[in-house]
Design a protein around this motif. Structure first.
Motif, PDB file in Angstrom:
ATOM      1  N   HIS A  29     -16.294 -49.753 -26.884  1.00 20.64           N
ATOM      2  CA  HIS A  29     -17.511 -48.915 -26.666  1.00 20.64           C
ATOM      3  C   HIS A  29     -17.391 -46.974 -26.168  1.00 20.64           C
ATOM      4  CE1 HIS A  29     -20.233 -52.358 -25.879  1.00 20.64           C
ATOM      5  NE2 HIS A  29     -18.606 -52.829 -24.838  1.00 20.64           N
ATOM      6  N   ASN A  30     -18.343 -47.347 -27.539  1.00 19.39           N
ATOM      7  CA  ASN A  30     -18.916 -45.430 -26.427  1.00 19.39           C
ATOM      8  C   ASN A  30     -19.700 -44.933 -26.155  1.00 19.39           C
ATOM      9  OD1 ASN A  30     -16.812 -44.035 -29.823  1.00 19.39           O
ATOM     10  ND2 ASN A  30     -16.889 -43.325 -28.048  1.00 19.39           N
ATOM     11  N   GLU A  94     -15.947 -48.377 -22.288  1.00 22.86           N
ATOM     12  CA  GLU A  94     -16.654 -47.118 -22.569  1.00 22.86           C
ATOM     13  C   GLU A  94     -16.599 -45.912 -22.440  1.00 22.86           C
ATOM     14  OE1 GLU A  94     -20.228 -47.408 -23.438  1.00 22.86           O
ATOM     15  OE2 GLU A  94     -20.623 -48.993 -22.660  1.00 22.86           O
ATOM     16  N   HIS A 129     -17.757 -53.197 -29.890  1.00 26.30           N
ATOM     17  CA  HIS A 129     -19.645 -53.911 -29.613  1.00 26.30           C
ATOM     18  C   HIS A 129     -19.279 -54.645 -31.264  1.00 26.30           C
ATOM     19  CE1 HIS A 129     -23.052 -52.382 -27.688  1.00 26.30           C
ATOM     20  NE2 HIS A 129     -22.960 -54.528 -28.054  1.00 26.30           N
ATOM     21  N   CYS A 137     -20.978 -49.161 -32.412  1.00 28.49           N
ATOM     22  CA  CYS A 137     -20.062 -48.482 -31.323  1.00 28.49           C
ATOM     23  C   CYS A 137     -19.278 -49.410 -31.484  1.00 28.49           C
ATOM     24  CB  CYS A 137     -21.169 -49.575 -29.790  1.00 28.49           C
ATOM     25  SG  CYS A 137     -20.257 -48.634 -28.561  1.00 28.49           S
TER      26      CYS A 137
HETATM   27 ZN   LIG Z   1     -20.966 -50.341 -26.832  1.00 30.94          ZN
END
Ligand SMILES: [Zn+2]
Length: 220
Positions: A29-30, A94, A129, A137
């Motif tokens: 993810h970001n 993340e 994601h 994402c």
């Molecule tokens: Zn995400």
């Protein structure tokens, strides 16, 4: 620095259900927030004003890596529902957008390569994601809307999984009067050693070995 700072089981909104997970994937993810650091993301999980059921295993920025959930427990990051494979079978990472993103990304490449290596996995275990729920994402890997950044990320991780470069072979090929010899020579410390019988006989010479004096006689 890899810091373990797990949220408590009592964290609101069921963010740490404590459900056992045997992960099969790693989901990237970001954060979607250009200002948020890893510490900010960790704090958000226990911020009283946070009222969403969302959590993640690891957050990483340019300086630190924080493990917010044990890697063998379910977190809610994939957006594919309570029983979705993304949520139930993947470790959510993340990647922060704050600060020096190139540095953060390099740290993420190293982290992910390590996690894969520890498990004996390849980059085929990596998911976006997006793969679970269609969300854009990790968005910074889709800047060109072709996911070129995602392909690059996987290539960089794959490169880290390669074994260290082995020394070039010390083997030497021998050609006598245009004929390739079956036997090979070796190059060591700048000196090429060749099998004397093979070379001498290819040159039409006779070879005699005196075992007692350990002497080779070559005559033509
Ligand atoms: Zn995400």
């Amino acid at each position: 620095m890899y810091k373990i700072d797990h949220i408590k089981m009592t964290t609101p909104c069921n963010r740490r259900p404590g459900t056992y997970m045997q992960p099969e994937y790693i989901t990237i993810h970001n954060t979607g927030n250009p200002k948020s650091t890893a510490a900010n993301e960790r704090s958000w999980l226990t911020n009283p004003s946070n009222n969403v059921t969302a959590s993640y295993h690891i957050v990483i920025d340019e300086r630190e890596t924080i493990e917010c959930l044990p890697l063998n427990e379910v977190g809610w990051h994939a957006g594919d529902g309570k029983n979705g494979t993304g949520n139930r079978k993947s470790i959510g990472i993340e990647i922060c957008e704050s600060g020096n993103y190139a540095k953060t990304l390099e740290r993420a490449v190293e982290l992910v390569a390590r996690l894969l290596k520890e498990r004996g996995w390849g980059v085929d275990r990596l998911r976006r994601h997006y793969d679970w729920s269609g969300k854009n994402c990790p968005r910074l890997m889709n800047a060109d809307e072709k996911w070129t950044g995602w392909a690059d990320f996987k290539t960089r991780v794959a490169a880290k999984l390669q074994p260290a470069v082995v020394p070039v072979s010390d083997q030497v090929t021998i050609v006598v009067n245009g004929n390739l010899l079956d036997q090979k020579g070796t190059l060591k410390n700048g000196v090429t050693t060749v099998p004397v019988r093979g070379v001498a006989e290819a040159l039409g010479a006779s070879v005699k070995w005196d075992g007692e004096s350990r002497t080779v006689y070559i005559n033509n």
